[in-house]
Design a protein around this motif. Structure first.
Motif, PDB file in Angstrom:
ATOM      1  N   LYS A 187      34.880  32.631  36.135  1.00 39.19           N
ATOM      2  CA  LYS A 187      35.539  31.380  35.730  1.00 39.19           C
ATOM      3  C   LYS A 187      36.415  31.600  34.510  1.00 39.19           C
ATOM      4  N   GLU A 188      35.920  32.393  33.561  1.00 42.35           N
ATOM      5  CA  GLU A 188      36.709  32.678  32.364  1.00 42.35           C
ATOM      6  C   GLU A 188      37.947  33.500  32.717  1.00 42.35           C
ATOM      7  N   THR A 189      37.778  34.448  33.641  1.00 42.77           N
ATOM      8  CA  THR A 189      38.917  35.254  34.083  1.00 42.77           C
ATOM      9  C   THR A 189      39.947  34.390  34.806  1.00 42.77           C
ATOM     10  N   PHE A 190      39.460  33.510  35.651  1.00 42.10           N
ATOM     11  CA  PHE A 190      40.355  32.608  36.384  1.00 42.10           C
ATOM     12  C   PHE A 190      41.194  31.778  35.417  1.00 42.10           C
ATOM     13  N   GLN A 191      40.560  31.195  34.412  1.00 37.57           N
ATOM     14  CA  GLN A 191      41.303  30.382  33.445  1.00 37.57           C
ATOM     15  C   GLN A 191      42.311  31.230  32.674  1.00 37.57           C
ATOM     16  N   ALA A 192      41.959  32.490  32.392  1.00 37.10           N
ATOM     17  CA  ALA A 192      42.860  33.351  31.631  1.00 37.10           C
ATOM     18  C   ALA A 192      44.115  33.714  32.419  1.00 37.10           C
ATOM     19  N   ILE A 193      43.978  33.889  33.742  1.00 38.75           N
ATOM     20  CA  ILE A 193      45.136  34.313  34.539  1.00 38.75           C
ATOM     21  C   ILE A 193      45.811  33.152  35.269  1.00 38.75           C
ATOM     22  N   ARG A 194      45.207  31.981  35.205  1.00 40.26           N
ATOM     23  CA  ARG A 194      45.694  30.860  36.029  1.00 40.26           C
ATOM     24  C   ARG A 194      47.153  30.522  35.755  1.00 40.26           C
ATOM     25  N   SER A 195      47.514  30.367  34.472  1.00 39.03           N
ATOM     26  CA  SER A 195      48.877  29.980  34.141  1.00 39.03           C
ATOM     27  C   SER A 195      49.884  31.005  34.649  1.00 39.03           C
ATOM     28  N   GLY A 196      49.567  32.296  34.449  1.00 40.55           N
ATOM     29  CA  GLY A 196      50.480  33.344  34.901  1.00 40.55           C
ATOM     30  C   GLY A 196      50.646  33.353  36.411  1.00 40.55           C
TER      31      GLY A 196
ATOM     32  N   ALA B 272      40.642  30.837  51.403  1.00 38.59           N
ATOM     33  CA  ALA B 272      41.678  31.703  50.840  1.00 38.59           C
ATOM     34  C   ALA B 272      42.243  32.644  51.893  1.00 38.59           C
ATOM     35  N   SER B 273      41.376  33.133  52.780  1.00 34.56           N
ATOM     36  CA  SER B 273      41.852  34.049  53.819  1.00 34.56           C
ATOM     37  C   SER B 273      42.801  33.343  54.780  1.00 34.56           C
TER      38      SER B 273
ATOM     39  N   GLU C   8      40.633  29.239  43.484  1.00 39.85           N
ATOM     40  CA  GLU C   8      41.455  28.037  43.607  1.00 39.85           C
ATOM     41  C   GLU C   8      41.157  27.271  44.898  1.00 39.85           C
ATOM     42  N   GLU C   9      40.990  28.004  46.013  1.00 43.45           N
ATOM     43  CA  GLU C   9      40.752  27.363  47.303  1.00 43.45           C
ATOM     44  C   GLU C   9      39.294  26.956  47.507  1.00 43.45           C
ATOM     45  N   GLY C  10      38.383  27.533  46.729  1.00 45.78           N
ATOM     46  CA  GLY C  10      36.989  27.134  46.800  1.00 45.78           C
ATOM     47  C   GLY C  10      36.114  27.989  47.683  1.00 45.78           C
TER      48      GLY C  10
ATOM     49  N   GLY D  87      24.864  30.508  48.912  1.00 44.90           N
ATOM     50  CA  GLY D  87      24.769  30.147  50.325  1.00 44.90           C
ATOM     51  C   GLY D  87      25.587  31.133  51.135  1.00 44.90           C
ATOM     52  N   ARG D  88      26.543  30.622  51.905  1.00 48.91           N
ATOM     53  CA  ARG D  88      27.400  31.480  52.726  1.00 48.91           C
ATOM     54  C   ARG D  88      28.764  31.696  52.093  1.00 48.91           C
ATOM     55  N   GLU D  89      28.937  31.189  50.865  1.00 45.94           N
ATOM     56  CA  GLU D  89      30.241  31.281  50.227  1.00 45.94           C
ATOM     57  C   GLU D  89      30.198  32.172  48.993  1.00 45.94           C
ATOM     58  N   LEU D  90      31.388  32.652  48.596  1.00 45.26           N
ATOM     59  CA  LEU D  90      31.555  33.354  47.334  1.00 45.26           C
ATOM     60  C   LEU D  90      32.063  32.364  46.296  1.00 45.26           C
TER      61      LEU D  90
END
Length: 303
Positions: A67-76, A26-27, A19-21, A57-60
């Motif tokens: 992405k599919e997991t994120f969409q599945a849990i996003r609403s909850g 996020a930390s 969500e934070e990119g 690069g230097r990011e995760l």
């Protein structure tokens, strides 16, 4: 809650990173060391036997599976955030310290009354006021700033307070000295008094843009009341908010068919999520008081 996923907050860590990119963003949001988050995310992937994040690069960033997991849990996850925010908002004690940075004239106009009423209603809240025209960047979720200038405040919440309508004003004595002012070109050449360092002044007739005046301020004071006083004393001409002009002031509106662009005032603070209840209530009080202000054109001398 323990399950095949481990602790449910490990899933929330993953959710926040996407969500934070970035892991770093996020930390900061969660106030956790990046190393701790990285270790817990790796453990989550091992338990699920899924690759959720990958180096870019230097990011995760999220893998396709991530992405599919994120969409599945996003609403909850968003529902959980919303529910806990509401619980905290209604149950949190109205207490603590708030810092409010505002221009001097805002305090005299309405903020002083709002703050005094607020501390009477909420005796466990301490309010620190800094009266200054200079930017004081909100650094914590207990900081507020009132300003006309949003430069350098990207990423902040900026709530509109009011729009200040302006006219051009000078004293009769000053106008007797410089002679009749019939054109914008003549207006541009006068001795300008200003509350800021702005040199380019857009001029409008009603809502139609006419031109930009290139002014050279003779005197700059970062307080609009001081500028109004200098105008009354005949030092020059200034663009003044109509609410600062009263019938007993010895000033004349010059070229009343023209005006500079309205100035929008804002109330600025950090992201509202998990905002202290004391700050939420003060924001609401300031917005309500601002909505009651009158900023119409004055009845100028000679009307």
């Amino acid at each position: 809650m323990n399950s095949i996923f481990g602790n449910i907050d490990d899933l929330y860590l993953f959710f926040c990173v996407v969500e934070e990119g970035s892991l770093l963003a996020a930390s900061k949001k969660l106030h956790l060391p990046p190393s701790t988050m990285s270790r817990r995310l790796s453990a989550l992937e091992s338990r699920l036997n899924l690759r959720l994040l990958e180096k870019q690069g230097r990011e995760l960033v999220a893998t396709q599976t991530g992405k599919e997991t994120f969409q599945a849990i996003r609403s909850g996850m968003e529902n959980l955030e919303s529910s806990f925010t509401q619980i905290m908002t209604h149950s949190e004690e109205v207490a603590g310290s708030i810092r409010l940075a505002i221009p001097h004239n805002f305090y005299r106009a309405f903020v002083g009354d709002v703050v005094e009423d607020f501390v009477r209603q909420h005796p466990r809240v301490n309010v620190e006021l800094a009266l200054s025209q200079e930017h004081s960047m909100p650094e914590t979720n207990r900081d507020l700033l009132m300003t006309f200038d949003l430069t350098g405040l990207d990423g902040m919440v900026a709530r509109p307070l009011f729009r200040a309508q302006h006219g051009f004003f000078a004293s009769p004595e000053y106008l007797d000295k410089v002679g009749p002012i019939d054109t914008l070109e003549q207006l541009q050449q006068l001795d300008w008094l200003s509350a800021d360092r702005q040199r380019d002044m857009p001029v409008y007739q009603d809502d139609e843009f006419i031109q930009v005046l290139q002014i050279k301020p003779k005197l700059v004071i970062n307080d609009i009341n001081a500028i109004a006083g200098a105008v009354v004393r005949g030092l020059g001409i200034a663009s003044l908010p109509y609410r600062h002009i009263s019938k007993d002031m010895k000033v004349v509106q010059v070229l009343p068919q023209y005006h500079r662009s309205d100035k929008q005032a804002y109330l600025v603070y950090k992201e509202r999520k998990y905002q202290p209840r004391a700050l939420t209530l003060l924001v609401e009080a300031l917005l309500e008081a601002s909505a009651m202000l009158k900023y119409g054109k004055p009845v100028v001398q000679g009307d």
